[in-house]
Design a protein around this motif. Sequence first.
Motif, PDB file in Angstrom:
ATOM      1  N   VAL A 130      15.078   5.926  -4.455  1.00 54.42           N
ATOM      2  CA  VAL A 130      14.948   5.916  -2.995  1.00 54.42           C
ATOM      3  C   VAL A 130      13.778   5.024  -2.576  1.00 54.42           C
ATOM      4  N   GLY A 131      12.685   5.059  -3.309  1.00 56.91           N
ATOM      5  CA  GLY A 131      11.532   4.221  -2.997  1.00 56.91           C
ATOM      6  C   GLY A 131      11.834   2.741  -3.106  1.00 56.91           C
ATOM      7  N   ILE A 132      12.606   2.354  -4.107  1.00 52.38           N
ATOM      8  CA  ILE A 132      12.991   0.951  -4.246  1.00 52.38           C
ATOM      9  C   ILE A 132      13.860   0.524  -3.068  1.00 52.38           C
ATOM     10  N   ALA A 133      14.767   1.401  -2.645  1.00 43.97           N
ATOM     11  CA  ALA A 133      15.624   1.071  -1.496  1.00 43.97           C
ATOM     12  C   ALA A 133      14.798   0.941  -0.216  1.00 43.97           C
TER      13      ALA A 133
ATOM     14  N   PHE B 241       4.406   9.798  -7.717  1.00 43.37           N
ATOM     15  CA  PHE B 241       5.295   9.913  -8.879  1.00 43.37           C
ATOM     16  C   PHE B 241       4.499  10.267 -10.129  1.00 43.37           C
ATOM     17  N   LEU B 242       3.376   9.581 -10.319  1.00 43.57           N
ATOM     18  CA  LEU B 242       2.529   9.860 -11.479  1.00 43.57           C
ATOM     19  C   LEU B 242       2.000  11.288 -11.439  1.00 43.57           C
ATOM     20  N   PHE B 243       1.681  11.771 -10.261  1.00 41.54           N
ATOM     21  CA  PHE B 243       1.203  13.147 -10.123  1.00 41.54           C
ATOM     22  C   PHE B 243       2.280  14.146 -10.538  1.00 41.54           C
ATOM     23  N   PHE B 244       3.516  13.951 -10.081  1.00 46.54           N
ATOM     24  CA  PHE B 244       4.593  14.860 -10.456  1.00 46.54           C
ATOM     25  C   PHE B 244       4.835  14.859 -11.960  1.00 46.54           C
TER      26      PHE B 244
ATOM     27  N   GLN C 223      10.992  15.354 -13.807  1.00 46.71           N
ATOM     28  CA  GLN C 223      11.368  14.002 -14.167  1.00 46.71           C
ATOM     29  C   GLN C 223      12.611  13.558 -13.405  1.00 46.71           C
ATOM     30  N   VAL C 224      13.560  14.459 -13.215  1.00 44.25           N
ATOM     31  CA  VAL C 224      14.773  14.126 -12.472  1.00 44.25           C
ATOM     32  C   VAL C 224      14.435  13.844 -11.020  1.00 44.25           C
ATOM     33  N   ILE C 225      13.551  14.639 -10.433  1.00 39.53           N
ATOM     34  CA  ILE C 225      13.153  14.426  -9.044  1.00 39.53           C
ATOM     35  C   ILE C 225      12.434  13.095  -8.894  1.00 39.53           C
ATOM     36  N   VAL C 226      11.549  12.773  -9.826  1.00 40.19           N
ATOM     37  CA  VAL C 226      10.821  11.507  -9.761  1.00 40.19           C
ATOM     38  C   VAL C 226      11.775  10.330  -9.947  1.00 40.19           C
ATOM     39  N   LEU C 227      12.722  10.454 -10.838  1.00 43.15           N
ATOM     40  CA  LEU C 227      13.693   9.377 -11.034  1.00 43.15           C
ATOM     41  C   LEU C 227      14.486   9.123  -9.756  1.00 43.15           C
TER      42      LEU C 227
ATOM     43  N   GLY D 281       0.816  -1.216   0.000  1.00 43.03           N
ATOM     44  CA  GLY D 281       0.000   0.000   0.000  1.00 43.03           C
ATOM     45  C   GLY D 281       0.846   1.261   0.000  1.00 43.03           C
ATOM     46  N   VAL D 282       1.913   1.267   0.788  1.00 40.49           N
ATOM     47  CA  VAL D 282       2.811   2.421   0.808  1.00 40.49           C
ATOM     48  C   VAL D 282       3.482   2.587  -0.548  1.00 40.49           C
ATOM     49  N   SER D 283       3.878   1.491  -1.160  1.00 39.49           N
ATOM     50  CA  SER D 283       4.507   1.542  -2.475  1.00 39.49           C
ATOM     51  C   SER D 283       3.525   2.055  -3.539  1.00 39.49           C
TER      52      SER D 283
END
Length: 123
Positions: A89-92, A46-49, A80-84, A37-39
């Motif tokens: 960080v989200g994967i970690a 991310f989609l919003f940005f 896009q750079v911020i989301v990338l 759920g957090v993911s």
Amino acid sequence: MIELLASRYTYVLVFVLLGIGIYMTIASANLVKKLIGVSLFQTAIFLFFVSMAYVEGGSAPIVPHEEAPGELMIASPLPQVIVLTAIVVGIAVTAVGLALVIRIYAEYGTLREDTLREVRADE
């Protein structure tokens, strides 16, 4: 109203994903489902940005060969750079969360939050 929703379908998708992610995080007693759920919530952000960074008729920020570059619509690459970076960080964070979930399961034999609270209260 329907035409507005059809033209802004990414925002509708963002709010649906946000709702599902929050619901899974709050309503689920299983730690793995909470982590999913957090993911999902994070993916909605991310989609919003990315959808906010979209420019109608915009192009890549490359210097053109034309004489009047001020008239050219250019999309900013910063979101896009911020989301990338946030995806990495989200994967970690998800990997660390899954490692903690595995360790909790090995220690207590359950992933249910209420059962874990009872076991921890007995210790």
